[in-house]
Design a protein around this motif. Sequence first.
Motif, PDB file in Angstrom:
ATOM      1  N   LEU A  79       4.601  41.686  46.401  1.00 51.99           N
ATOM      2  CA  LEU A  79       2.969  41.951  46.084  1.00 51.99           C
ATOM      3  C   LEU A  79       3.019  40.708  45.546  1.00 51.99           C
ATOM      4  O   LEU A  79       3.646  40.580  44.288  1.00 51.99           O
ATOM      5  CB  LEU A  79       2.551  42.528  46.310  1.00 51.99           C
ATOM      6  CG  LEU A  79       1.143  42.837  46.563  1.00 51.99           C
ATOM      7  CD1 LEU A  79       1.054  42.561  47.927  1.00 51.99           C
ATOM      8  CD2 LEU A  79       0.309  43.811  45.908  1.00 51.99           C
ATOM      9  N   TYR A  99      -0.008  47.476  55.495  1.00 53.63           N
ATOM     10  CA  TYR A  99       1.693  47.252  54.995  1.00 53.63           C
ATOM     11  C   TYR A  99       1.943  48.056  55.078  1.00 53.63           C
ATOM     12  O   TYR A  99       3.870  49.284  54.808  1.00 53.63           O
ATOM     13  CB  TYR A  99       1.448  46.592  53.754  1.00 53.63           C
ATOM     14  CG  TYR A  99       1.258  44.453  53.686  1.00 53.63           C
ATOM     15  CD1 TYR A  99       2.576  43.920  54.185  1.00 53.63           C
ATOM     16  CD2 TYR A  99       0.506  44.340  52.884  1.00 53.63           C
ATOM     17  CE1 TYR A  99       2.565  42.759  55.016  1.00 53.63           C
ATOM     18  CE2 TYR A  99       0.263  42.686  53.193  1.00 53.63           C
ATOM     19  CZ  TYR A  99       1.482  41.589  54.365  1.00 53.63           C
ATOM     20  OH  TYR A  99       0.725  40.811  54.124  1.00 53.63           O
ATOM     21  N   HIS A 133       4.840  43.345  41.978  1.00 56.83           N
ATOM     22  CA  HIS A 133       3.142  42.984  41.701  1.00 56.83           C
ATOM     23  C   HIS A 133       3.498  41.401  41.266  1.00 56.83           C
ATOM     24  O   HIS A 133       3.517  41.265  39.319  1.00 56.83           O
ATOM     25  CB  HIS A 133       2.413  43.702  41.321  1.00 56.83           C
ATOM     26  CG  HIS A 133       2.489  45.477  41.823  1.00 56.83           C
ATOM     27  ND1 HIS A 133       1.973  44.712  43.443  1.00 56.83           N
ATOM     28  CD2 HIS A 133       2.109  46.331  41.117  1.00 56.83           C
ATOM     29  CE1 HIS A 133       2.494  46.355  43.283  1.00 56.83           C
ATOM     30  NE2 HIS A 133       2.169  47.104  42.223  1.00 56.83           N
ATOM     31  N   THR A 150      -3.250  45.816  53.529  1.00 56.56           N
ATOM     32  CA  THR A 150      -2.095  46.412  52.727  1.00 56.56           C
ATOM     33  C   THR A 150      -2.233  47.532  53.192  1.00 56.56           C
ATOM     34  O   THR A 150      -1.060  47.969  53.088  1.00 56.56           O
ATOM     35  CB  THR A 150      -2.752  46.284  50.809  1.00 56.56           C
ATOM     36  OG1 THR A 150      -3.556  45.255  50.650  1.00 56.56           O
ATOM     37  CG2 THR A 150      -1.793  47.254  50.335  1.00 56.56           C
TER      38      THR A 150
END
Length: 294
Positions: free
Chosen positions: A108, A94, A144, A91
């Motif tokens: 995500l 990213y 998310h 992450t």
Amino acid sequence: MKIVVTGSLGHIGKPLTWELLSKGHSVTVISSNSEKRAAIEALGATAAIGSVDDVNFLTTALADADANAIFAMVPPNFAETDQVAYYRRITGNYVRAIAQTGVERVVLLSSYGAHLDKDTGFILGAHHAETILNTLPGNIAITHLRAGYFYYNLFGFTDMIKSAGFIGTNYGGDDLIVLVAPVDIAAVAAEELLKPATGITIRYVASDERTASEIAQGLGAAIGKPDLQWLVLTSEQMKEGMEMRGLPAHVIASFVELGASLHSGDLLNDYNQHKPVLGKVKLEDFAREFAAAF
């Protein structure tokens, strides 16, 4: 839009890529497998071959695609003994790559239970992934997607059903399990990527809700074992059974911890307050698939 999809042409990546292309968008698919290049290009997408564990590759892939948006996921890797460190590393890549390029929209793949900061096994990585991604600049919209229990995880009980005649874990019986099909995740991911958005949002994704006993009954009916049961074992019994299968200690510990959280109900606390509209794929649909493979 110009969209980057991670996860190659997997269970989610392939239907998501197809959906985005069918709507006229430009899609680049990241895959670590060079053999997937031809299949990716056959769909009409651009292939970017490399690993999201390589921040330089990831940054270049986003820049080359001139991406507006990205569907980001952390590829499962049970070989990583420290799952939290692994999720944080990927992450973090990213975040660094997105911050250096023109990406304005991030979706995500997270998990139900990601609201908890302890005692969730593998899912704890998703909690840290969300937290790290939230450090991106405020002009980047983030969603998310907290997905439930993947139907295809039930294939893992095939040998147990054949040898022991039942399903047994440290959760089961009347415990509610929120099931999800990858195609339903792909549909929601496409919707989120394409709609106008600002800030940080959380969206749960589920296809069906059944107790463990109802799942056992559904699978059992499909495979000719109508009396199939899903028994609740102690955590120690579950641990011993997994040790007999030769699974690594860190994998066993995560599964046992996750199962205990599901059995206690803690895993679903936040989901129960933000229930989504359920997707199209129901238990009976998956049961036919399970029976065909059984």
